[in-house]
Design an enzyme around this catalytic site. Structure first.
Site, PDB file in Angstrom:
ATOM      1  CD  GLU A 302      -4.755  -6.194   5.122  1.00  0.00           C
ATOM      2  OE1 GLU A 302      -4.030  -7.207   4.995  1.00  0.00           O
ATOM      3  OE2 GLU A 302      -5.110  -5.474   4.159  1.00  0.00           O
ATOM      4  CG  HIS A 345      -8.603  -8.950  -0.690  1.00  0.00           C
ATOM      5  ND1 HIS A 345      -7.553  -8.078  -0.606  1.00  0.00           N
ATOM      6  CD2 HIS A 345      -9.542  -8.299  -1.423  1.00  0.00           C
ATOM      7  CE1 HIS A 345      -7.840  -6.958  -1.249  1.00  0.00           C
ATOM      8  NE2 HIS A 345      -9.044  -7.079  -1.757  1.00  0.00           N
ATOM      9  CG  ASP A 362      -4.972 -10.640   0.132  1.00  0.00           C
ATOM     10  OD1 ASP A 362      -5.321 -10.229   1.235  1.00  0.00           O
ATOM     11  OD2 ASP A 362      -5.351 -10.077  -0.926  1.00  0.00           O
TER      12      ASP A 362
END
Length: 602
Positions: A302, A345, A362
């Protein structure tokens, strides 16, 4: 104070960023090279038109104002585990914390300049950054030395040890570029030592990143129920590294990842300084991608940021930390450094036709894939030809627009449903049309938007191809190039003067029958499942391949399924079959076809 601000603005207009940095460094006793090195990591010396970064930072010194951080929580919805055999019951996350860093206000106190001037004026912004660095050096009790090496401690205080190490890497390499406000800036290579260590850490990272170990929750919640990841007792196969953005602030991450009823991922990278925190061991399975097959064979990272809000931007520090980490992990697990294995993603396939519309978007079109791969030492490139003439078996192209100058139209930055145009900025995607004309309709994605046409929303990738993705060439017409995309010819503008794709080599597949089925998971045949492990249905996705179409081939693998339904890792079972699959680039997402249904073209 207003007269002082006017004087600063006048001085800024008189010279470029190099002169402004030299003046700020001299005023506060900071080596010019150190100030430029820090600014390069925080913004690549760009001003971004006064827009804040994803973490609320302004200007070339990324002075942070918490009030500028877009509101929003972490973006996971649905079932990030993506396993029909054990659907995840996910708790709603707590509201994200506001960032604590207030370097803009602190710089205002140190310089006496108003915050608004520090936000919008380049020279003032550089002065604010120099004042902050000098203040950190004084707090250490160290002199304002002209030797850059004497500033490593202050840089560590200013951000963290990994950031300080990376500043010295920039000084060793040198840098130079023309910024977004037209300034030509040069940082000559400086013979400084390489700082490689950042103290002892339990995290799996290159030593120079000085990663933090911030473990995710692994708790039993009831009979047969546990969270928030799966631990394995043996080394697993890793085929993918998945790039996400958080849609929230870094300060909200500890609360989220330590919630056993929430999702998990392996690493988070902070925007303002590239700080890396690890949450799940790389040999364990995190619940991040929404597809269990991909989860079981991937590492999820992330990045603090927002796909679209306000047209915010990512820092060089984040890109460099992520590139160092991904390169390290790819080497450890043998993951190829290409866009078929280092995926967003938004490139993860749905598991069934029902899940495809809800799969995530994303990191979106504003993630600079070309810059990212260049930092990993694996630049996106083709076979040396910029054109795309000719077509036929074995011919393909790689999407690769110039990020800085390629500024396609998007909507949805103000809100997901807004039709207002986003502010122009660099992007990594090209729009795909049904015909070789800019006024032609966009191609449709029957799975992503069933019964509805594609849109220009930043959240809608139904008609987009992105930097690094390789597609089979389907035709050319003047400045336009066609690729095979979701069972149709899709056209994008590819002028010779500013090409958005390059010719490429690589294997393709073509169907040997009409109506070849496509899958989002490479699961084994029924006969491979042992007693006690439930067979996983082969659910085709809402796409069909026909004779005469071609798609790029990334890898061939045998079907497998990890049956993980116990808190005790010893009870997990990996089912391995003989059924062979090819991973292809079908649309914006990667997908799988059975090897027996297609012919491979080298």
């Amino acid at each position: 104070m207003l007269l002082w601000a006017a004087a600063v603005l006048a001085a800024s207009a008189a010279g470029g960023l190099q002169d402004d940095a030299r003046a700020a460094a001299a005023e506060y006793g900071v080596p010019e090279s150190v100030l430029l090195g820090v600014s390069y990591l925080e913004s690549r010396w760009d001003s971004h038109g006064g827009r804040p970064s994803v973490s609320g930072g302004y200007g070339p010194m990324h002075l942070v104002d918490a009030a500028a951080v877009p509101k929003g929580g972490h973006h996971h919805v649905g079932d990030p585990r993506g396993d029909g055999a054990r659907p995840m019951r996910m708790a709603a996350p707590l509201p994200p914390a506001r960032p604590a860093e207030q370097t803009l206000q602190r710089a205002a106190r140190l310089t006496g300049l108003p915050p608004d001037v520090l936000r919008r004026d380049r020279a003032a912004n550089l002065r604010g950054g120099a004042a902050l660095l000098a203040d950190e050096q004084r707090r250490l009790g160290a002199p304002l030395s002209s030797d850059p090496v004497a500033w490593h401690g202050a840089l560590t205080r200013y951000a963290n040890a990994g950031f300080a190490n990376e500043v010295f890497e920039v000084l060793r390499e040198g840098a130079g570029r023309r910024t977004d406000d037209g300034s030509l800036v040069r940082l000559p290579a400086t013979p400084v030592p390489a700082f490689r260590t950042g103290g002892a850490t339990a995290a799996e990272c290159p030593s120079e990143l000085a990663c933090e170990w911030m473990p995710a929750a692994y708790e039993r919640l009831g009979k047969g129920d546990y969270g928030n990841h799966d631990r394995l007792g043996s080394k697993r196969r890793v085929d993918y590294i998945v790039i996400h953005d958080t849609e929230g602030t870094f300060r909200g991450i500890p609360t989220l990842v330590k919630n056993p009823r929430y999702v998990s991922w392996h690493y988070t990278i902070r925007s303002r300084d590239g700080h890396v925190a690890q949450h799940v061991r790389t040999n364990d399975v995190a619940w991040h991608a929404g597809n269990w097959d991909v989860n079981s064979r991937s590492i999820g990272i992330e990045h603090e940021g927002y796909l679209a809000k306000g047209g915010t931007w990512y820092t060089e520090a984040m890109y460099r930390s992520s590139a160092d980490l991904v390169r390290h992990l790819a080497d450890k697990y043998g993951v190829p450094l290409d866009r078929a294995h280092i995926i967003g993603h938004d490139n993860v396939p749905g598991t069934t036709a029902k899940t495809v519309p809800g799969m995530h978007e994303d990191p979106g079109p504003y993630w600079d894939w070309a810059r990212f791969f260049a930092l990993m030492g694996a630049p996106i490139q083709g076979d040396g030809e910029s054109g795309s003439e000719g077509e036929g078996e074995g011919t393909s192209v790689i999407i690769n627009p110039d990020y800085a100058t390629h500024q396609p139209t998007f909507t949805g930055c103000v809100s997901k449903t807004s039709a207002k145009l986003c502010k122009p900025q660099g992007a990594a995607s090209v729009w795909l049309h049904t015909e070789p004309r800019s006024d032609a309709a966009l191609v449709d994605d029957a799975g992503k938007r069933p019964g509805a046409g594609s849109t220009f929303s930043v959240y809608d990738h139904s008609a987009r191809a992105t930097a690094g993705q390789r597609y089979a060439l389907a035709g050319t017409s003047g400045e336009w190039t066609a690729i095979w995309y979701l069972g149709q010819k899709a056209w994008f503008q590819n002028p010779p003067s500013s090409p958005t794709a390059v010719r490429a080599n690589g294997p393709l597949v073509t169907p040997i029958t009409d109506k070849v089925k496509v899958y989002g998971r490479a699961y084994p045949e029924r006969s491979a499942y042992p007693s006690g492990v439930r067979y996983q249905e082969h659910a085709p996705l809402p796409y069909t391949l026909r004779k005469g179409q071609y798609y790029s081939l990334a890898q061939t693998l045998k079907g497998s399924y990890l049956a993980a339904g116990s808190y005790n890792p010893a009870k997990h079972v990996t089912v391995r079959g003989k059924l062979r699959y090819h991973q292809i680039q079908l649309g914006h997402r990667v997908m799988f076809v059975r090897a027996d249904d297609v012919r491979v073209i080298s």
